[in-house]
Write a protein that holds these residues in place. Structure first.
Motif, short mmCIF file in Angstrom:
data_model
loop_
_atom_site.label_atom_id
_atom_site.label_comp_id
_atom_site.label_asym_id
_atom_site.label_seq_id
_atom_site.Cartn_x
_atom_site.Cartn_y
_atom_site.Cartn_z
N ILE A 118 4.46 1.98 1.99
CA ILE A 118 3.16 2.34 2.52
C ILE A 118 2.26 2.83 1.40
CG2 ILE A 118 1.91 3.86 4.12
CD1 ILE A 118 4.42 3.96 5.84
N GLU A 119 1.10 2.21 1.28
CA GLU A 119 0.12 2.65 0.29
C GLU A 119 -0.73 3.78 0.87
OE1 GLU A 119 -2.32 -0.45 -1.18
OE2 GLU A 119 -0.65 -1.66 -1.94
N ASN A 120 -1.06 4.73 0.03
CA ASN A 120 -1.93 5.83 0.47
C ASN A 120 -3.33 5.30 0.76
OD1 ASN A 120 0.11 7.69 0.21
ND2 ASN A 120 -0.47 8.28 -1.87
N ARG B 165 -1.93 -3.02 12.75
CA ARG B 165 -2.71 -4.12 12.18
C ARG B 165 -4.20 -3.77 12.18
NH1 ARG B 165 1.07 -8.16 15.03
NH2 ARG B 165 2.47 -8.80 13.35
N SER B 166 -4.65 -3.04 13.20
CA SER B 166 -6.05 -2.64 13.25
C SER B 166 -6.37 -1.67 12.11
CB SER B 166 -6.36 -1.99 14.60
OG SER B 166 -7.67 -1.49 14.64
N LEU B 167 -5.50 -0.70 11.88
CA LEU B 167 -5.71 0.25 10.78
C LEU B 167 -5.63 -0.46 9.43
CD1 LEU B 167 -3.56 3.27 12.06
CD2 LEU B 167 -6.05 3.00 12.19
N ALA B 168 -4.70 -1.40 9.30
CA ALA B 168 -4.55 -2.12 8.04
C ALA B 168 -5.79 -2.95 7.73
CB ALA B 168 -3.31 -3.00 8.09
N ARG B 169 -6.34 -3.60 8.75
CA ARG B 169 -7.53 -4.43 8.52
C ARG B 169 -8.69 -3.61 7.99
NH1 ARG B 169 -5.90 -7.13 13.27
NH2 ARG B 169 -7.28 -5.80 14.51
N ARG B 170 -8.90 -2.43 8.56
CA ARG B 170 -10.06 -1.65 8.12
C ARG B 170 -9.86 -1.06 6.72
NH1 ARG B 170 -10.42 3.82 11.88
NH2 ARG B 170 -8.95 5.13 10.74
N GLN B 171 -8.62 -1.08 6.25
CA GLN B 171 -8.33 -0.62 4.89
C GLN B 171 -8.20 -1.79 3.91
OE1 GLN B 171 -8.43 2.41 3.92
NE2 GLN B 171 -8.23 3.62 5.79
N GLY B 172 -8.39 -3.02 4.39
CA GLY B 172 -8.20 -4.17 3.53
C GLY B 172 -6.75 -4.41 3.19
N MET B 173 -5.85 -4.02 4.10
CA MET B 173 -4.41 -4.15 3.87
C MET B 173 -3.79 -5.01 4.96
SD MET B 173 -3.40 -0.21 2.84
CE MET B 173 -4.18 0.64 1.48
N HIS B 174 -2.46 -5.03 4.97
CA HIS B 174 -1.71 -5.76 5.99
C HIS B 174 -0.56 -4.89 6.47
CE1 HIS B 174 -3.73 -9.64 5.12
NE2 HIS B 174 -3.78 -9.16 3.89
N ALA B 175 -0.23 -5.04 7.76
CA ALA B 175 0.90 -4.33 8.34
C ALA B 175 1.92 -5.37 8.80
CB ALA B 175 0.45 -3.45 9.52
N PHE C 133 -1.39 -7.07 -0.26
CA PHE C 133 -0.46 -8.07 -0.76
C PHE C 133 -0.32 -7.95 -2.27
CE2 PHE C 133 -1.10 -11.18 2.97
CZ PHE C 133 -0.07 -10.56 3.66
N PRO C 134 0.88 -8.13 -2.81
CA PRO C 134 1.05 -8.08 -4.28
C PRO C 134 0.39 -9.27 -4.94
CG PRO C 134 3.08 -8.80 -3.20
CD PRO C 134 2.14 -8.37 -2.11
N THR C 135 -0.02 -9.09 -6.17
CA THR C 135 -0.65 -10.18 -6.93
C THR C 135 0.36 -10.88 -7.83
OG1 THR C 135 -1.31 -8.61 -8.67
CG2 THR C 135 -2.90 -9.07 -6.90
N GLN C 136 1.55 -10.31 -8.00
CA GLN C 136 2.58 -10.91 -8.82
C GLN C 136 3.63 -11.60 -7.95
OE1 GLN C 136 2.30 -10.94 -12.16
NE2 GLN C 136 0.40 -9.78 -11.96
N THR C 137 4.26 -12.63 -8.47
CA THR C 137 5.32 -13.31 -7.74
C THR C 137 6.56 -12.42 -7.66
OG1 THR C 137 6.18 -14.37 -9.74
CG2 THR C 137 4.46 -15.54 -8.51
#
Length: 266
Positions: free
Chosen positions: A144-146, A169-179, A197-201
């Motif tokens: 979980i990211e702060n 998912r609603s909370l994640a969307r408003r933070q630009g994240m994903h659940a 989402f991570p940017t590295q493979t």
């Protein structure tokens, strides 16, 4: 390249008899949706005409199922870990044509079963996520990211009716994240994720359809023209009666993020 797989039922390795019963496994993984797997199990009639094989204990609803795959000399990678949520039989008069289909979804389904009213006061979004993930025994760890403190657009009180997964998912969307929920390193110990989402493979080998390094036998891309290309949603605030409206358009999405399709060799 050899491809091996292994199964776990209720966190125990599948027996040889159970493995022999499974004819085909299909795993579907999508962003912002529960991952799903389908197992095909042949069924038949005995000498007295009674159907056998469709009511095995290890195929009962909410049996925990884990599917792992190994490519070549790589380590086993889990594709899904979650409960059986659906099953159906296709019975045919022709020998060898009858089949039982078992549907498995990841452990996020356990957060999506009960509709209730949530009320959280003076908690940051990541604190709410931690609390909701902690309600599920099968979600052993979290990533979980702060999140920042509420501002004028994010009131300090969260009130929503629905399921825990819908709220996440609603909370994640408003933070630009994903659940979402991922299979963990061990059976029955999934990972609850609330983050970008991570940017590295992740180091997994690439999927190659053609050439000397081919490790995929078939590849079937599909396009669904029935899905909405442009979605508009509105939310009414219960505090000040203001209406917030957002529009999502596939044409505006940056599918590759900040990464280029190919490295600039010029």
């Amino acid at each position: 390249m050899t491809i091996n797989y292994r199964l776990f039922f209720n966190n125990n390795p599948a027996t040889r008899e159970q493995l022999d019963r499974v004819e085909e496994i299909t795993v579907e993984q999508e962003i912002d949706m529960a991952w799903e797997a389908r197992m095909q199990i042949p069924i038949a009639t005995d000498d007295k005409g009674n159907w056998t094989g469709e009511d095995e204990d290890f195929l009962a609803e909410f049996t925990q199922v884990r599917v792992e795959i190994e490519l070549g000399d790589q380590v086993f990678v889990p594709l899904i870990d979650g409960p059986i949520v659906e099953s159906g039989d296709r019975m045919n008069s022709e020998p060898g044509q009858s089949m039982k289909t078992v549907v498995i979804q990841d452990d996020s389904i356990r957060l999506n079963r009960d509709d209730r009213i949530f009320r959280f006061e003076n908690l940051l979004d990541h604190e709410i996520a931690s609390q909701l993930f902690g309600e599920i025994e099968q979600i052993a760890t979290t990533e979980i990211e702060n999140t920042p403190a509420p501002n004028s657009n994010l009131p300090p009180v969260v009130v929503q009716r629905g399921t825990a997964m819908q709220l996440l998912r609603s909370l994640a969307r408003r933070q630009g994240m994903h659940a979402y929920v991922l299979p963990g390193n061990k059976p029955g110990q999934s990972i609850g994720c609330f983050k970008s989402f991570p940017t590295q493979t992740d180091g997994l080998p690439p999927l190659i359809v053609l050439g000397a390094g081919r490790n995929v036998a078939e590849f079937h891309p599909t396009n669904n023209a029935q899905r909405p290309a442009r979605v508009t949603a509105s939310i009414l605030s219960i505090f000040d009666k203001t209406i917030t409206q957002r529009t999502s358009d596939l044409g505006r999405l940056d599918l590759l993020g900040e990464e280029q399709t190919f490295a600039d060799e010029g």
